[in-house]
Design a protein around this motif. Structure first.
Motif, PDB file in Angstrom:
ATOM      1  N   VAL A  32       0.847  -1.223   0.095  1.00  0.00           N
ATOM      2  CA  VAL A  32      -0.023   0.111   0.232  1.00  0.00           C
ATOM      3  C   VAL A  32       0.940   1.308   0.069  1.00  0.00           C
ATOM      4  CG1 VAL A  32      -1.589   1.341   1.190  1.00  0.00           C
ATOM      5  CG2 VAL A  32      -1.931  -1.056   0.958  1.00  0.00           C
ATOM      6  N   LEU A  33       2.046   1.378   0.859  1.00  0.00           N
ATOM      7  CA  LEU A  33       2.829   2.334   0.595  1.00  0.00           C
ATOM      8  C   LEU A  33       3.406   2.510  -0.514  1.00  0.00           C
ATOM      9  CD1 LEU A  33       4.464   4.641   2.340  1.00  0.00           C
ATOM     10  CD2 LEU A  33       5.972   2.840   2.989  1.00  0.00           C
ATOM     11  N   ALA A  34       3.785   1.416  -1.318  1.00  0.00           N
ATOM     12  CA  ALA A  34       4.591   1.565  -2.792  1.00  0.00           C
ATOM     13  C   ALA A  34       3.507   2.177  -3.427  1.00  0.00           C
ATOM     14  CB  ALA A  34       4.793   0.055  -3.206  1.00  0.00           C
ATOM     15  N   ASP A  35       2.002   1.884  -3.394  1.00  0.00           N
ATOM     16  CA  ASP A  35       1.048   2.313  -4.116  1.00  0.00           C
ATOM     17  C   ASP A  35       1.087   3.856  -3.920  1.00  0.00           C
ATOM     18  OD1 ASP A  35       0.057  -0.102  -5.013  1.00  0.00           O
ATOM     19  OD2 ASP A  35      -1.274  -0.231  -3.633  1.00  0.00           O
ATOM     20  N   HIS A  36       1.013   4.388  -2.643  1.00  0.00           N
ATOM     21  CA  HIS A  36       1.044   5.850  -2.335  1.00  0.00           C
ATOM     22  C   HIS A  36       2.298   6.604  -3.143  1.00  0.00           C
ATOM     23  CE1 HIS A  36      -2.326   6.098   0.223  1.00  0.00           C
ATOM     24  NE2 HIS A  36      -1.958   5.121   0.689  1.00  0.00           N
ATOM     25  N   TYR A  37       3.436   5.963  -3.162  1.00  0.00           N
ATOM     26  CA  TYR A  37       4.497   6.445  -3.619  1.00  0.00           C
ATOM     27  C   TYR A  37       4.403   6.753  -5.091  1.00  0.00           C
ATOM     28  CZ  TYR A  37       7.584   5.436   0.441  1.00  0.00           C
ATOM     29  OH  TYR A  37       8.358   5.574   1.704  1.00  0.00           O
ATOM     30  N   ALA A  38       3.815   5.517  -5.637  1.00  0.00           N
ATOM     31  CA  ALA A  38       3.639   5.649  -7.083  1.00  0.00           C
ATOM     32  C   ALA A  38       2.596   6.587  -7.564  1.00  0.00           C
ATOM     33  CB  ALA A  38       3.127   4.027  -7.416  1.00  0.00           C
ATOM     34  N   SER A  39       1.669   6.951  -6.957  1.00  0.00           N
ATOM     35  CA  SER A  39       0.612   7.843  -7.294  1.00  0.00           C
ATOM     36  C   SER A  39       0.942   9.351  -6.810  1.00  0.00           C
ATOM     37  CB  SER A  39      -0.732   7.546  -6.645  1.00  0.00           C
ATOM     38  OG  SER A  39      -0.660   7.695  -5.210  1.00  0.00           O
ATOM     39  N   ASP A  40       1.436   9.519  -5.516  1.00  0.00           N
ATOM     40  CA  ASP A  40       2.005  10.698  -5.414  1.00  0.00           C
ATOM     41  C   ASP A  40       3.151  11.256  -6.049  1.00  0.00           C
ATOM     42  OD1 ASP A  40      -0.181  10.395  -3.595  1.00  0.00           O
ATOM     43  OD2 ASP A  40       0.932  10.259  -1.745  1.00  0.00           O
ATOM     44  N   ALA A  41       4.164  10.251  -6.542  1.00  0.00           N
ATOM     45  CA  ALA A  41       5.362  10.786  -6.976  1.00  0.00           C
ATOM     46  C   ALA A  41       5.284  10.520  -8.503  1.00  0.00           C
ATOM     47  CB  ALA A  41       6.594  10.255  -6.575  1.00  0.00           C
ATOM     48  N   ASN A  42       4.325   9.878  -9.186  1.00  0.00           N
ATOM     49  CA  ASN A  42       4.306   9.296 -10.424  1.00  0.00           C
ATOM     50  C   ASN A  42       5.416   8.918 -10.702  1.00  0.00           C
ATOM     51  OD1 ASN A  42       2.744   9.715 -12.905  1.00  0.00           O
ATOM     52  ND2 ASN A  42       4.095  11.075 -13.704  1.00  0.00           N
ATOM     53  N   VAL A  43       5.644   7.741 -10.123  1.00  0.00           N
ATOM     54  CA  VAL A  43       6.861   6.585 -10.320  1.00  0.00           C
ATOM     55  C   VAL A  43       6.472   5.384 -10.563  1.00  0.00           C
ATOM     56  CG1 VAL A  43       8.407   8.348  -9.407  1.00  0.00           C
ATOM     57  CG2 VAL A  43       7.220   6.688  -8.166  1.00  0.00           C
ATOM     58  N   ARG A  44       7.095   4.697 -10.940  1.00  0.00           N
ATOM     59  CA  ARG A  44       7.269   3.353 -11.092  1.00  0.00           C
ATOM     60  C   ARG A  44       7.857   2.737  -9.759  1.00  0.00           C
ATOM     61  NH1 ARG A  44       3.213  -0.380 -13.498  1.00  0.00           N
ATOM     62  NH2 ARG A  44       4.316  -2.302 -14.295  1.00  0.00           N
ATOM     63  N   VAL A  45       7.095   2.115  -8.864  1.00  0.00           N
ATOM     64  CA  VAL A  45       7.787   1.318  -7.568  1.00  0.00           C
ATOM     65  C   VAL A  45       7.898  -0.177  -7.795  1.00  0.00           C
ATOM     66  CG1 VAL A  45       7.463   1.388  -5.058  1.00  0.00           C
ATOM     67  CG2 VAL A  45       6.639   3.243  -6.402  1.00  0.00           C
ATOM     68  N   PHE A  46       8.909  -0.715  -7.390  1.00  0.00           N
ATOM     69  CA  PHE A  46       9.305  -2.064  -7.534  1.00  0.00           C
ATOM     70  C   PHE A  46       9.851  -2.680  -5.841  1.00  0.00           C
ATOM     71  CE2 PHE A  46      10.429  -0.442 -11.604  1.00  0.00           C
ATOM     72  CZ  PHE A  46       9.827  -1.379 -12.396  1.00  0.00           C
ATOM     73  N   VAL A  47       9.039  -3.652  -5.419  1.00  0.00           N
ATOM     74  CA  VAL A  47       9.246  -4.271  -4.021  1.00  0.00           C
ATOM     75  C   VAL A  47       9.688  -5.743  -4.360  1.00  0.00           C
ATOM     76  CG1 VAL A  47       8.559  -4.273  -1.734  1.00  0.00           C
ATOM     77  CG2 VAL A  47       7.631  -2.675  -3.303  1.00  0.00           C
ATOM     78  N   PRO A  48      10.765  -5.885  -4.654  1.00  0.00           N
ATOM     79  CA  PRO A  48      11.110  -7.286  -4.712  1.00  0.00           C
ATOM     80  C   PRO A  48      11.273  -8.241  -3.579  1.00  0.00           C
ATOM     81  CG  PRO A  48      12.858  -5.967  -5.821  1.00  0.00           C
ATOM     82  CD  PRO A  48      11.863  -5.137  -4.764  1.00  0.00           C
ATOM     83  N   ASP A  49      11.299  -9.548  -3.693  1.00  0.00           N
ATOM     84  CA  ASP A  49      11.281 -10.517  -2.768  1.00  0.00           C
ATOM     85  C   ASP A  49      12.891 -11.105  -2.636  1.00  0.00           C
ATOM     86  OD1 ASP A  49      11.393 -12.507  -0.839  1.00  0.00           O
ATOM     87  OD2 ASP A  49      10.535 -14.116  -2.182  1.00  0.00           O
ATOM     88  N   PHE A  50      13.721 -10.190  -1.797  1.00  0.00           N
ATOM     89  CA  PHE A  50      14.944 -10.348  -1.589  1.00  0.00           C
ATOM     90  C   PHE A  50      15.430 -11.612  -0.562  1.00  0.00           C
ATOM     91  CE2 PHE A  50      15.113  -6.182  -2.963  1.00  0.00           C
ATOM     92  CZ  PHE A  50      16.266  -6.256  -4.284  1.00  0.00           C
ATOM     93  N   PHE A  51      14.398 -11.985   0.074  1.00  0.00           N
ATOM     94  CA  PHE A  51      14.343 -12.993   1.025  1.00  0.00           C
ATOM     95  C   PHE A  51      14.217 -14.625   0.585  1.00  0.00           C
ATOM     96  CE2 PHE A  51      13.294  -9.465   4.034  1.00  0.00           C
ATOM     97  CZ  PHE A  51      14.475  -9.082   4.193  1.00  0.00           C
TER      98      PHE A  51
END
Length: 246
Positions: A56-75
């Protein structure tokens, strides 16, 4: 050492609107406009890329900053679970996780670099934003000049040298009560980065949130008005940071 706030924390009720994909061979959550040439890589805490909070935070970053946000599984699927019983068992074996998924492991850092290289193929500017466990990798990317800017929120497993090695603008969002980034270390880091700013003219920003604890920016209690306000401010500060340097 692991903060009690890592074991407890709060899990948010928002609905994520992005989708799952694969980036550099890793499962990942992605959100935001595909046509954007600006990207944010989120390196999560131990709860990993499936945690609803971080999506959800990634969604907010994406919409508020007009950016593509990536959250990979590093674990590799070994992230901490959110159910109370599973969480308790997982943190009881945290030492094994620290060995297998050290934030300073050269293999881990190499994989983070691979992800950045993959994102760079389609994006001209990238920010690294990290929470807790993800901080060393984000600072590593900045030290190698592989991102345009770097943010860390309530960082874990970091030392002064990791911040002074950063070659790019750096944002540090600090909890007032944080055993992983205590006042003594926080003050040393801020002082060292002040010297870096004066000598190398590299921009940095420290924000201390009174009344907050480790983990608040990503896993704070959204039902508590005070904490929710701090979370919203941390989010807005990060967005302004992306807008300024991407």
């Amino acid at each position: 050492m692991v903060s009690e706030c890592c074991v407890q924390g709060y899990f948010h009720s928002g609905v994520a609107v992005g989708k799952e994909t694969v980036v550099a061979g890793l499962p990942a959550y992605v959100s935001g406009p595909e046509e954007s040439k600006k990207a944010v890589l989120i390196i999560s805490d131990v709860y990993g890329y499936k945690l609803n909070n971080i999506r959800v935070l990634a969604d907010h970053y994406a919409s508020d900053a007009n950016v593509r946000v990536f959250v990979p599984d590093f674990f590799g699927g070994a992230a901490a679970p959110t159910d109370p019983e599973g969480r308790a068992k997982w943190f009881a074996n945290i030492e094994l996780f620290k060995v297998e998924h050290s934030p300073h492991d050269p293999k881990h850092l190499a994989k983070v670099e691979e992800v950045i290289a993959e994102i760079r193929k389609t994006h001209s500017s990238i920010a690294a934003m990290s929470f807790c466990w993800g901080a060393p990798a984000a600072l590593h990317l900045s030290a190698k000049g592989l991102v345009e800017c770097t943010g860390v929120a309530h960082p874990t497993e970091t030392e002064v040298k990791h911040y002074t090695a950063s070659e790019k603008p750096t944002l540090v969002l600090c909890a007032a009560t944080d055993h992983m980034f205590p006042p003594v270390l926080r003050n040393k880091v801020e002082e060292a980065m002040e010297v870096r700013a004066l000598e190398a003219r590299i921009w940095s920003k420290f924000v201390l949130y009174p009344g907050t604890v480790h983990g608040f920016a990503s896993r704070g209690d959204e039902k508590d008005d005070f904490t929710a306000t701090a979370m919203a401010d941390a989010k807005a500060t990060a967005v302004a940071f992306f807008n300024q340097f991407l």
